[in-house]
Design a protein around this motif. Structure first.
Motif, PDB file in Angstrom:
ATOM      1  N   ALA A 191      -9.341  13.620  38.525  1.00  0.00           N
ATOM      2  CA  ALA A 191      -9.951  14.886  38.930  1.00  0.00           C
ATOM      3  C   ALA A 191     -11.456  14.720  39.119  1.00  0.00           C
ATOM      4  O   ALA A 191     -12.056  15.260  40.071  1.00  0.00           O
ATOM      5  CB  ALA A 191      -9.656  15.963  37.896  1.00  0.00           C
ATOM      6  N   PHE A 192     -12.074  13.947  38.226  1.00  0.00           N
ATOM      7  CA  PHE A 192     -13.528  13.727  38.293  1.00  0.00           C
ATOM      8  C   PHE A 192     -13.919  12.976  39.553  1.00  0.00           C
ATOM      9  O   PHE A 192     -14.820  13.396  40.295  1.00  0.00           O
ATOM     10  CB  PHE A 192     -13.983  12.967  37.048  1.00  0.00           C
ATOM     11  CG  PHE A 192     -15.400  12.454  37.130  1.00  0.00           C
ATOM     12  CD1 PHE A 192     -16.471  13.323  37.050  1.00  0.00           C
ATOM     13  CD2 PHE A 192     -15.641  11.089  37.304  1.00  0.00           C
ATOM     14  CE1 PHE A 192     -17.768  12.845  37.143  1.00  0.00           C
ATOM     15  CE2 PHE A 192     -16.926  10.612  37.391  1.00  0.00           C
ATOM     16  CZ  PHE A 192     -18.007  11.492  37.311  1.00  0.00           C
ATOM     17  N   ILE A 193     -13.253  11.832  39.826  1.00  0.00           N
ATOM     18  CA  ILE A 193     -13.661  11.050  40.995  1.00  0.00           C
ATOM     19  C   ILE A 193     -13.295  11.760  42.298  1.00  0.00           C
ATOM     20  O   ILE A 193     -13.996  11.622  43.301  1.00  0.00           O
ATOM     21  CB  ILE A 193     -13.056   9.631  40.975  1.00  0.00           C
ATOM     22  CG1 ILE A 193     -11.534   9.658  40.999  1.00  0.00           C
ATOM     23  CG2 ILE A 193     -13.549   8.843  39.780  1.00  0.00           C
ATOM     24  CD1 ILE A 193     -10.926   8.266  41.136  1.00  0.00           C
ATOM     25  N   THR A 194     -12.207  12.555  42.262  1.00  0.00           N
ATOM     26  CA  THR A 194     -11.871  13.347  43.449  1.00  0.00           C
ATOM     27  C   THR A 194     -12.975  14.357  43.728  1.00  0.00           C
ATOM     28  O   THR A 194     -13.389  14.552  44.883  1.00  0.00           O
ATOM     29  CB  THR A 194     -10.524  14.069  43.252  1.00  0.00           C
ATOM     30  OG1 THR A 194      -9.503  13.109  42.984  1.00  0.00           O
ATOM     31  CG2 THR A 194     -10.157  14.857  44.495  1.00  0.00           C
ATOM     32  N   LEU A 195     -13.476  15.010  42.676  1.00  0.00           N
ATOM     33  CA  LEU A 195     -14.581  15.956  42.818  1.00  0.00           C
ATOM     34  C   LEU A 195     -15.828  15.256  43.346  1.00  0.00           C
ATOM     35  O   LEU A 195     -16.546  15.794  44.206  1.00  0.00           O
ATOM     36  CB  LEU A 195     -14.873  16.614  41.473  1.00  0.00           C
ATOM     37  CG  LEU A 195     -16.020  17.647  41.447  1.00  0.00           C
ATOM     38  CD1 LEU A 195     -15.701  18.818  42.367  1.00  0.00           C
ATOM     39  CD2 LEU A 195     -16.264  18.129  40.018  1.00  0.00           C
ATOM     40  N   VAL A 196     -16.100  14.043  42.848  1.00  0.00           N
ATOM     41  CA  VAL A 196     -17.263  13.283  43.310  1.00  0.00           C
ATOM     42  C   VAL A 196     -17.160  12.991  44.798  1.00  0.00           C
ATOM     43  O   VAL A 196     -18.109  13.227  45.565  1.00  0.00           O
ATOM     44  CB  VAL A 196     -17.398  11.963  42.516  1.00  0.00           C
ATOM     45  CG1 VAL A 196     -18.426  11.044  43.170  1.00  0.00           C
ATOM     46  CG2 VAL A 196     -17.797  12.245  41.082  1.00  0.00           C
ATOM     47  N   TYR A 197     -16.013  12.494  45.233  1.00  0.00           N
ATOM     48  CA  TYR A 197     -15.855  12.145  46.646  1.00  0.00           C
ATOM     49  C   TYR A 197     -15.871  13.376  47.547  1.00  0.00           C
ATOM     50  O   TYR A 197     -16.425  13.330  48.654  1.00  0.00           O
ATOM     51  CB  TYR A 197     -14.563  11.355  46.844  1.00  0.00           C
ATOM     52  CG  TYR A 197     -14.659   9.913  46.437  1.00  0.00           C
ATOM     53  CD1 TYR A 197     -15.681   9.097  46.913  1.00  0.00           C
ATOM     54  CD2 TYR A 197     -13.726   9.350  45.563  1.00  0.00           C
ATOM     55  CE1 TYR A 197     -15.767   7.765  46.533  1.00  0.00           C
ATOM     56  CE2 TYR A 197     -13.819   8.011  45.178  1.00  0.00           C
ATOM     57  CZ  TYR A 197     -14.843   7.230  45.666  1.00  0.00           C
ATOM     58  OH  TYR A 197     -14.927   5.915  45.292  1.00  0.00           O
ATOM     59  N   ILE A 198     -15.293  14.457  47.086  1.00  0.00           N
ATOM     60  CA  ILE A 198     -15.324  15.694  47.877  1.00  0.00           C
ATOM     61  C   ILE A 198     -16.759  16.191  48.001  1.00  0.00           C
ATOM     62  O   ILE A 198     -17.191  16.661  49.071  1.00  0.00           O
ATOM     63  CB  ILE A 198     -14.416  16.767  47.246  1.00  0.00           C
ATOM     64  CG1 ILE A 198     -12.946  16.371  47.417  1.00  0.00           C
ATOM     65  CG2 ILE A 198     -14.667  18.130  47.885  1.00  0.00           C
ATOM     66  CD1 ILE A 198     -11.975  17.303  46.722  1.00  0.00           C
ATOM     67  N   SER A 199     -17.528  16.074  46.917  1.00  0.00           N
ATOM     68  CA  SER A 199     -18.933  16.486  46.949  1.00  0.00           C
ATOM     69  C   SER A 199     -19.715  15.647  47.955  1.00  0.00           C
ATOM     70  O   SER A 199     -20.509  16.175  48.747  1.00  0.00           O
ATOM     71  CB  SER A 199     -19.556  16.355  45.553  1.00  0.00           C
ATOM     72  OG  SER A 199     -18.896  17.196  44.633  1.00  0.00           O
ATOM     73  N   LEU A 200     -19.501  14.321  47.923  1.00  0.00           N
ATOM     74  CA  LEU A 200     -20.177  13.448  48.888  1.00  0.00           C
ATOM     75  C   LEU A 200     -19.752  13.791  50.314  1.00  0.00           C
ATOM     76  O   LEU A 200     -20.575  13.764  51.242  1.00  0.00           O
ATOM     77  CB  LEU A 200     -19.852  11.985  48.585  1.00  0.00           C
ATOM     78  CG  LEU A 200     -20.501  11.386  47.334  1.00  0.00           C
ATOM     79  CD1 LEU A 200     -19.982   9.974  47.099  1.00  0.00           C
ATOM     80  CD2 LEU A 200     -22.021  11.375  47.454  1.00  0.00           C
ATOM     81  N   PHE A 201     -18.474  14.129  50.484  1.00  0.00           N
ATOM     82  CA  PHE A 201     -17.960  14.515  51.802  1.00  0.00           C
ATOM     83  C   PHE A 201     -18.694  15.749  52.318  1.00  0.00           C
ATOM     84  O   PHE A 201     -19.144  15.799  53.469  1.00  0.00           O
ATOM     85  CB  PHE A 201     -16.460  14.781  51.695  1.00  0.00           C
ATOM     86  CG  PHE A 201     -15.802  15.151  52.999  1.00  0.00           C
ATOM     87  CD1 PHE A 201     -15.243  14.169  53.803  1.00  0.00           C
ATOM     88  CD2 PHE A 201     -15.738  16.469  53.426  1.00  0.00           C
ATOM     89  CE1 PHE A 201     -14.623  14.494  55.005  1.00  0.00           C
ATOM     90  CE2 PHE A 201     -15.127  16.809  54.619  1.00  0.00           C
ATOM     91  CZ  PHE A 201     -14.567  15.817  55.409  1.00  0.00           C
ATOM     92  N   ILE A 202     -18.841  16.761  51.468  1.00  0.00           N
ATOM     93  CA  ILE A 202     -19.488  18.015  51.873  1.00  0.00           C
ATOM     94  C   ILE A 202     -20.969  17.789  52.161  1.00  0.00           C
ATOM     95  O   ILE A 202     -21.513  18.289  53.163  1.00  0.00           O
ATOM     96  CB  ILE A 202     -19.307  19.088  50.776  1.00  0.00           C
ATOM     97  CG1 ILE A 202     -17.819  19.468  50.651  1.00  0.00           C
ATOM     98  CG2 ILE A 202     -20.145  20.329  51.083  1.00  0.00           C
ATOM     99  CD1 ILE A 202     -17.522  20.384  49.480  1.00  0.00           C
ATOM    100  N   ILE A 203     -21.642  17.021  51.290  1.00  0.00           N
ATOM    101  CA  ILE A 203     -23.068  16.746  51.487  1.00  0.00           C
ATOM    102  C   ILE A 203     -23.289  16.015  52.804  1.00  0.00           C
ATOM    103  O   ILE A 203     -24.197  16.345  53.586  1.00  0.00           O
ATOM    104  CB  ILE A 203     -23.622  15.917  50.309  1.00  0.00           C
ATOM    105  CG1 ILE A 203     -23.612  16.751  49.033  1.00  0.00           C
ATOM    106  CG2 ILE A 203     -25.038  15.417  50.609  1.00  0.00           C
ATOM    107  CD1 ILE A 203     -23.872  15.945  47.770  1.00  0.00           C
ATOM    108  N   ALA A 204     -22.451  15.008  53.069  1.00  0.00           N
ATOM    109  CA  ALA A 204     -22.572  14.252  54.313  1.00  0.00           C
ATOM    110  C   ALA A 204     -22.293  15.133  55.518  1.00  0.00           C
ATOM    111  O   ALA A 204     -22.983  15.051  56.539  1.00  0.00           O
ATOM    112  CB  ALA A 204     -21.616  13.061  54.294  1.00  0.00           C
TER     113      ALA A 204
END
Length: 484
Positions: A23-36
Motif C-alpha cells: 500500500a505504501f509503495i503504491t501510494l508513492v508511485y501514484i504520487s510520483l505519477f500525479i506530480i509528473a
C-alpha cells in the motif's frame, strides 16, 4: 502452542506487514505519477524553445565534453566525428583513453592528425590522485579536440583525469555508446541559462531513450528517425525507461530530491564536482554516487543549489538485446545502488540533510533497493500460506493482485505520457505493441527484474568487486534510413 499455530501467526503477521508495504509503495508511485502529470501538463503548452536564439545567446556557457574510452577502436572515430558536429556555440571534446589494449588512441591520432602537447597542462585542481598520464595530444584539424592517453584505472578515474584537463566551467560526461539528439546540449544547458539571480544549477540530466532499431544519421538521432524495435526484451526496456524518466525523475526533480543523473549523459558544474572530490574510483555506480555526494555537500553548505532533470529526450543509448547481457547489466546496477546508499548511509532519516535525508534516501532504500526482496517475500508468503491454509485467503489474493497489477498499470501510464508529451512512436502498430507489452509486464519481465535485482543485492552484501571490463557492443542501430 503447536508448530502449525506458530507458522500461522508468523505468516499472518507477515502478510499484514506486506499489505502495508505494498500500500505504501503504491501510494508513492501514484504520487510520483500525479506530480509528473501536473508538471508535464503545465509545460506541454509552453511556447516551443527557439534553439537558434539560445545558441546565439551570450548566456550559453562554454562546455567541456568528456568521453572515457576503453577498447573502443571500432566506434571511437565515428563517435568523435558526431560530437564535432553538435549544435552548440563553444565547446571542447576531451577523449580519455583509459589504458585500452587495442588501437583506440592510435585510431584517433591518425584520423584527426593529433600531435603530442609538450607544454604543461593547466590542471583544474581536483585533489584526488589518478593513474599516470602517458601523453596528451591535440588535433591539428580541430583545435577543440584533445586526447589524453593514460594508464588503466577505471571509468571514474578516467573522468577525474578529464576534469583535471578540461578548461571550461561546465563539463558533460558521456557513455561510449551514447547517440545524441541534434540539440541535446542546448536542451540540457537551458536550465543553467534560465537560472534566476542567486540560483545555482549544480547538475542537469535529460531523458535517455532506447535507440535499438532506429536510424542514426551522422551520429545523431532526430525524432522523425526514432523506430520501435520488434524484440520483446527491447520493447520492455523502452517502457521501463519511459516510466523511470517521465514519471520517476520528473517527480523527484520537482522537489530537488533527484539522486540519479544518468551516466549516459549528464552535465555538471566543475567547481562543485571538484569541491566534492570528483568521481569515486572503484565504485560500480559512479554516476549516482557523485550525485548523492553533491546533494550531501549542498546540504552541508546550506546552499540553495539545485540538481535538475530535463524531460526532453536528449540522448539515446543501446539496450541489451539478450537475456545474458541484460542480466549482467541489472545485477550490476543494483550493486551500484546498494554501494551508493551504503556509502552515504549517515544521510538516511537524518534531518540535517532535509528532504534528501528524510524523503529521497528512504525512498531509494525501502522502495528501490529492498523492493524486489519484499516482492519475493510476498509471493512466498502467499504461496506458502495458501498451500498450508494458514492465512486469510482473501487478504493473500488481494496482496498478490496488487503486487502483480500496479506495475503494469504504471507502465501503461508511462506510455500514455510519452504519446501525450513527446509522441516519438506515432505508428499505430508501435503504440499497440507498447500497450500490449506494458500490460504483460507482470507475467514475465518483472519477475526477471525482481530475481536479478535480488541477486545483485546479494552480491553487493557479499562484497563482489567491480571492474571497468570490456564494453559489450552490438550493431543494433540502423545506419541507413528504412526505404532508402
Amino acid at each position: 502452542m503447536s508448530s502449525i499455530e506458530v507458522i500461522y501467526n508468523v505468516l499472518n503477521s507477515l502478510s499484514y506487514v506486506l499489505v502495508f508495504y505494498v500500500a505504501f509503495i503504491t501510494l508513492v508511485y501514484i504520487s510520483l505519477f500525479i506530480i509528473a502529470a501536473v508538471k508535464l501538463f503545465r509545460e506541454k503548452d509552453v511556447k516551443p524553445i527557439q534553439y537558434d536564439k539560445i545558441l546565439s545567446s551570450e548566456l550559453a556557457p562554454p562546455l567541456s565534453i568528456l568521453v572515457p574510452a576503453y577498447n573502443e577502436e571500432l566506434n571511437i572515430v565515428w563517435s568523435v566525428r558526431s560530437l564535432l558536429g553538435i549544435n552548440y556555440k563553444q565547446f571542447e571534446i576531451v577523449v580519455i583513453n583509459d589504458g585500452s589494449k587495442d588501437s583506440t588512441a592510435q585510431s584517433l591520432i591518425t584520423e584527426f592528425q593529433m600531435v603530442e602537447v609538450k607544454s604543461k597542462v593547466q590542471w583544474s585542481g581536483l585533489g584526488r590522485e589518478t593513474k599516470p598520464i602517458r601523453g596528451i595530444y591535440r588535433s591539428l584539424q580541430h583545435h577543440n579536440l584533445v586526447l589524453v592517453d593514460k594508464e588503466n584505472g577505471g571509468k571514474a578515474d578516467a573522468l577525474n583525469v578529464g576534469i583535471n584537463v578540461c578548461q571550461y566551467p561546465y563539463f558533460a560526461s558521456l557513455d561510449g555508446d551514447t547517440v545524441l539528439d541534434t540539440d541535446a546540449f542546448i536542451k540540457v544547458m537551458k536550465p543553467v541559462m534560465d537560472a534566476l539571480p542567486g540560483e545555482e544549477i549544480v547538475a542537469t540530466g535529460g531523458s535517455v531513450g532506447i535507440a535499438n532499431g532506429s536510424y542514426v544519421d551522422s551520429g545523431h538521432l532526430s525524432s522523425e528517425n526514432v523506430l520501435l524495435s520488434r524484440k520483446p526484451l527491447v520493447i520492455m526496456q523502452v517502457i521501463e525507461y519511459l516510466r523511470a524518466f517521465l514519471m520517476g525523475r520528473v517527480g523527484l526533480s520537482r522537489f530537488n530530491i533527484l539522486l540519479i543523473v544518468s551516466g549516459a549523459f549528464g552535465v555538471f558544474k566543475k567547481d562543485w564536482v571538484i569541491e566534492a572530490g570528483g568521481y569515486e574510483p572503484g565504485t560500480i555506480g559512479e554516476d549516482m554516487e557523485l550525485i548523492v555526494r553533491l546533494h550531501r555537500r549542498i546540504r552541508e553548505k546550506k546552499s540553495k543549489a539545485r540538481i535538475v532533470y530535463v524531460p526532453d529526450p536528449v540522448c539515446w543509448t543501446e539496450a541489451p538485446e539478450t537475456v545474458k547481457v541484460l542480466h549482467r547489466q541489472r545485477t550490476r546496477w543494483h550493486r551500484g545502488l546498494f554501494e551508493s546508499l551504503w556509502k552515504h548511509k549517515v544521510m538516511l532519516l537524518n534531518p540535517r540533510y532535509g528532504r534528501i535525508g528524510m524523503i529521497a534516501m528512504p525512498y531509494f532504500v525501502f522502495v528501490e533497493l529492498l523492493g524486489p526482496v519484499v516482492e519475493v517475500l510476498g509471493i512466498l508468503t502467499v504461496v506458502l500460506g495458501l498451500s498450508l491454509q494458514v492465512v486469510n485467503t482473501q487478504l493473500s489474493l488481494a496482496l498478490f493482485l496488487v503486487m502483480v497489477i500496479y506495475g503494469s498499470l504504471l507502465s501503461v501510464g508511462a506510455v500514455l505520457f510519452e504519446q501525450w508529451c513527446v509522441g516519438r512512436y506515432n505508428k499505430v502498430a508501435d503504440l499497440f505493441r507498447l500497450f500490449f507489452y506494458a500490460l504483460s509486464e507482470a507475467f514475465w519481465f518483472r519477475p526477471l527484474m525482481t530475481a536479478w535485482r535480488c541477486k545483485g543485492l546479494f552480491q553487493a552484501v557479499r562484497g563482489k568487486q567491480h571492474q571497468w571490463g570490456d564494453m559489450v557492443r552490438g550493431n543494433v542501430m540502423n545506419s541507413k534510413k528504412p526505404g532508402a
